[in-house]
Write a protein that holds these residues in place. Structure first.
Motif, mmCIF file in Angstrom:
data_model
loop_
_atom_site.group_PDB
_atom_site.id
_atom_site.type_symbol
_atom_site.label_atom_id
_atom_site.label_comp_id
_atom_site.label_asym_id
_atom_site.label_seq_id
_atom_site.Cartn_x
_atom_site.Cartn_y
_atom_site.Cartn_z
ATOM 1 N N ASN A 55 -90.719 27.256 -40.287
ATOM 2 C CA ASN A 55 -91.881 28.042 -39.876
ATOM 3 C C ASN A 55 -91.616 29.541 -39.833
ATOM 4 O OD1 ASN A 55 -90.223 28.088 -37.666
ATOM 5 N ND2 ASN A 55 -91.698 27.214 -36.234
ATOM 6 N N LYS A 56 -90.482 29.985 -40.350
ATOM 7 C CA LYS A 56 -90.145 31.403 -40.497
ATOM 8 C C LYS A 56 -90.086 32.134 -39.165
ATOM 9 C CE LYS A 56 -92.840 34.141 -42.992
ATOM 10 N NZ LYS A 56 -93.547 34.766 -44.146
ATOM 11 N N TYR A 73 -91.143 30.408 -46.092
ATOM 12 C CA TYR A 73 -91.068 29.195 -45.282
ATOM 13 C C TYR A 73 -90.195 28.162 -45.984
ATOM 14 C CZ TYR A 73 -95.191 31.272 -43.084
ATOM 15 O OH TYR A 73 -96.052 32.127 -42.444
#
Length: 476
Positions: free
Chosen positions: A275-276, A351
């Motif tokens: 999810n970065k 991502y």
């Protein structure tokens, strides 16, 4: 007993004095898996049951170099205990190359390859196991150093599982080694070619003392600069001698304070940022059905535990099966969804995406033909939006889906051609009656593409791969 069958140098010139031309070599890239430092990631492949020097299952490991056009089988290194500079002698059922890990163990900027031979015989100990570091250099892999087993009388199958990470935060890569029993050994860097290292530690779990560790995975789940260690295997269940179930433990500080956090039971794991947010998320695979494992699901399942400042966010755990809406395929017994896992960014959107091997998947009437499912990462974590499945029946993928191929037995998402997008390398360990073969699909702006997909077998690397299970595991 059950046994498991991640700078360029610049030349300065001035206009004041003409100097003779001198050659300047580029500094190594420092990339994971780049064994020759040329800026392209290379791929290491298991062939742990290959025959060597007439010795059945003596085992090999093979490395194929990355390039601007992808994997280059003309530039490869095939290793065995018959190779010059590699310790040991090929013996029947040593299974050299059955487990692999990569990392810069000596800190010289070149990735090194760690090779396990879990059935290596030492003296009268038939299954002692052995681990060898093969050193990277400007000319690629060469020379090997044995990693000393710190507790040789306490276990068997030393090296059955491997993971590299900085487990004490000192800036040196450390090596985690699995074997039988409830303890995993951590051998600390820095390593030297003469065989010295920084010391040893152990982590202890509630795994069954008679079982081997199923897998190891490393990554920083709480962004504190120290890699955490995921340990998987079997824990006792009930009274029967073979009554065991999948168990998973996380050690947030494996060297300084190795207390175990219990996670959902699984047999495979990967750590990556889906999810970065900067935290490593833990992905667990349990390919067994509920009939075989209380924590399983029909056809297998994958569980995602997000990372956070305090470690795994267990309350945010999500699971995915082929019965989950949007996931390709249908949940069927023995699909083995989750057998292999890898996180990498296939479309360069920042991502991490997840490749999931399902080698027991039937394709048409071909049982156990196998498939790989790609689920994409997003700001909210793993998503089924845009999910895709790939098999030898997918248009553009070389070959044909056949019974017992086990396509997807090993997977790795890593950028091979230096375009910033992770490519998929996957193996089918039982292709051609157990010889095995490997495929490479390129990453693109829209994810994986079958355009230009390639495949190769052991013969392309110059060795007889009969019964080698080539590509059963992949590292890089």
């Amino acid at each position: 007993m059950r046994k498991r069958t991640l700078l360029l140098a610049t030349a300065l010139t001035t206009g004041l004095l003409a100097l003779p031309a001198t050659s300047a070599s580029a500094a190594p890239s420092g990339l994971p898996g780049d064994f020759n430092g040329d800026g392209y990631r290379d791929i290491a492949l298991t062939a742990g049951t290959a025959t060597v020097s007439g010795k059945y299952m003596a085992g090999r490991a093979a490395v194929v170099n990355g390039s601007s056009t992808g994997l280059n089988t003309a530039k490869r290194t095939v290793l065995s205990q018959a190779s010059t500079g590699i310790p040991g002698t090929p013996e029947t059922e040593d299974t050299f190359g059955d487990s692999l890990a990569t990392g810069d163990l000596d800190g010289d900027g070149y990735a090194d390859l760690v090779v396990g031979a879990p059935n290596e015989k030492t003296g009268t100990d038939t299954h002692a196991g052995a681990v060898t570091i093969v050193w990277g250099s400007a000319s690629g892999l060469s020379g090997g150093t044995t990693v000393t087993d710190p507790r040789p009388t306490k276990h068997d199958y030393f090296g059955v599982t491997l993971a590299v990470g900085d487990f004490d935060g000192d800036g040196h890569d450390d090596l985690a080694v699995g074997s039988t029993g409830s303890t995993v050994d951590i051998i600390r860097g820095g390593f030297t070619k003469s065989g010295t290292y920084g010391g040893t530690s152990t982590v202890t779990t509630a795994l069954d003392p008679n079982a081997t560790s199923g897998s190891l995975a490393a990554g920083d789940t709480d962004m504190d600069g120290v890699d955490d260690l995921v340990v998987q295997g079997y824990a006792p269940y009930g009274e029967g001698a073979d009554d065991q179930y999948a168990a998973t433990y996380l050690f947030l500080h494996p060297v300084t304070s190795p207390s175990a956090i219990t996670l959902p039971g699984a047999y495979t794991a990967a750590v990556g940022d889906l999810n970065k947010d900067g935290y490593g998320d833990i992905v667990l695979g349990n390919p067994l059905d509920k009939t075989s494992d209380p924590g399983g699901a029909l056809g297998g399942k994958v569980t995602v535990i997000p990372g956070s400042a305090t470690g795994p966010a267990l309350t945010a755990t999500k699971s995915y099966t082929q019965a989950t809406a949007g996931v390709p395929g249908t949940a069927e017994e023995m699909d083995r969804f989750g057998t292999s896992l890898s996180v990498g960014d296939a479309d360069a959107d920042g991502y991490g995406d997840l490749a999931i091997g399902s080698p027991g998947e039937a394709i048409g009437s071909a049982g156990d033909a196998g498939t790989v499912v790609l689920l994409r990462g997003s700001a909210t974590g793993l998503t089924v939006t845009g999910a895709k499945a790939y098999s030898q029946s997918t248009s553009g993928v070389p070959g044909a889906s056949e019974k017992n191929d086990s396509f997807g037995s090993g997977v790795l998402l890593a950028d091979i051609n230096k375009n910033g997008r992770a490519d998929l390398t996957t193996g089918a360990a039982f292709e051609n009656g157990g010889t095995g073969a490997v495929w490479n699909l390129r990453g693109s702006s829209t994810g994986l593409t079958t355009s230009g997909a390639t495949s190769f077998s052991p013969s392309a690397l110059g060795f007889d791969g009969a019964q080698a299970m080539f590509g059963n595991h992949i590292s890089g």
